[in-house]
Design an enzyme around this catalytic site. Structure first.
Site, PDB file in Angstrom:
ATOM      1  N   ALA A   1      -4.044   7.325  -5.574  1.00 54.87           N
ATOM      2  CA  ALA A   1      -2.680   6.667  -5.291  1.00 54.87           C
ATOM      3  C   ALA A   1      -2.812   5.196  -5.582  1.00 54.87           C
ATOM      4  CB  ALA A   1      -1.903   7.107  -4.125  1.00 54.87           C
TER       5      ALA A   1
ATOM      6  N   ALA B   1       0.826  -1.103   0.024  1.00 57.08           N
ATOM      7  CA  ALA B   1      -0.043  -0.046   0.205  1.00 57.08           C
ATOM      8  C   ALA B   1       0.920   1.190   0.050  1.00 57.08           C
ATOM      9  CB  ALA B   1      -1.112  -0.037   1.269  1.00 57.08           C
ATOM     10  N   ASN B   2       0.294   2.426   0.004  1.00 59.71           N
ATOM     11  CA  ASN B   2       1.221   3.659   0.372  1.00 59.71           C
ATOM     12  C   ASN B   2       0.429   4.519   1.243  1.00 59.71           C
ATOM     13  OD1 ASN B   2      -1.095   5.425  -1.261  1.00 59.71           O
ATOM     14  ND2 ASN B   2      -0.662   4.008  -2.883  1.00 59.71           N
ATOM     15  N   ARG B   3       0.728   5.693   1.584  1.00 57.71           N
ATOM     16  CA  ARG B   3       0.323   6.528   2.645  1.00 57.71           C
ATOM     17  C   ARG B   3      -0.865   7.399   2.215  1.00 57.71           C
ATOM     18  NH1 ARG B   3       4.400   6.065   6.581  1.00 57.71           N
ATOM     19  NH2 ARG B   3       6.356   5.280   5.928  1.00 57.71           N
TER      20      ARG B   3
END
Length: 286
Positions: free
Chosen positions: A153, A87-89
């Protein structure tokens, strides 16, 4: 006062003002504070005046009535096994703010959201997804649209084969090998779709270095009309924060050159409102 309100001069003046487009709140019917008289002429209650003003402002801001705006927001989670994922932030704050601003401007909004910890915007149709493949499918089902604002994102890669059970340490000290495969490019898929491409396609570029150059390359490669570029270096606090500093890149029509519009640091809600105003002007000119 009833007598003042019914005076012929007042009646003529009110008729002239109404014909000029002036809006009236009241007067109300009731007892007069000073004279003790009763009838039409009492000032409307403050809350009634405030509600009327809010309705007028809302009506004036309905700049996207009749338009369908598609927004993607948040991260995607790409499962490795039943417990872990890539995942990402991304918090989804900017995408959700854009969806809310478009709805407030009168648009019919479809928001395709990855996993986020913020509430759904009011007045918006929300499709919740987990993975890039699910987001791609939801976006395809939401088309056609007048505008697509792709803020999500989306993870660039996913695991080629998700493990059916939790991976365990084997005592060797060596991590297991993860074979990755590239996720679909949802923005480019929309940007280059000749049949279902929205009139205005907007992508986001979250970069940590050489922001404008990378965003300009993305503008050309993805087939977008605009790229909203922002620096997501940890020091800036954009990822997960409430403020953003964006730069709008667009084709200026002269030999394929890219025009850059620099915006000041703003709250994400303010960025959303300003972007929606720009969108309304742009599709009104097309």
């Amino acid at each position: 006062n009833p007598k003042m309100w019914s005076h012929p001069a007042t009646v003529r003046n009110v008729a002239t003002l109404r014909a000029d487009g002036v809006r009236f709140v009241g007067p109300a019917t009731g007892e007069m504070a000073e004279s003790g008289e009763a009838g039409i002429g009492r000032m409307a209650e403050p809350l009634e005046i405030a509600a009327a003003l809010a309705a007028m402002i809302g009506a004036a801001g309905q700049i996207l009535v009749g338009r369908h705006v598609l927004v993607t927001s948040g991260p995607t989670h790409e499962p490795i096994d039943p417990v872990r994922y890539l995942a990402n932030r991304s918090s989804g704050r900017q995408g959700h703010a854009i969806a809310a601003a478009a709805a407030a401007a009168g648009a019919r909004v479809t928001l395709v959201s990855g996993p986020v910890a913020i509430p759904d915007p009011a007045g918006v149709t929300v499709v919740h997804v987990e993975t890039a493949l699910e987001m791609q499918d939801a976006v395809a089902k939401a088309l056609p649209a007048d505008v697509a604002v792709m803020t999500a994102a989306v993870a660039d890669w996913r695991v080629a084969a998700e493990r059916p059970s939790k991976m365990k340490k084997d005592g060797s000290g060596k991590p297991p090998a993860l074979a990755l495969t590239e996720n679909p490019d949802i923005l480019a898929g929309i940007g280059h779709d000749r049949k279902l491409r929205p009139r205005l396609v907007i992508g986001f570029a979250a970069e940590t270095d050489d922001l404008i150059r990378h965003a300009g390359e993305k503008l050309k490669r993805k087939g977008a009309d605009w790229i909203v570029a922002n620096d997501v270096s940890p020091a800036g606090g954009v990822m997960g924060g409430t403020e953003n500093t964006v730069h709008i890149l667009s084709r200026d029509g002269s030999g394929g050159k890219v025009a850059v519009e620099d915006w000041p640091k703003l709250g994400k809600d303010a960025v959303a409102a300003r972007l929606v105003e720009r969108i309304a002007r742009a599709i009104g000119e097309k």
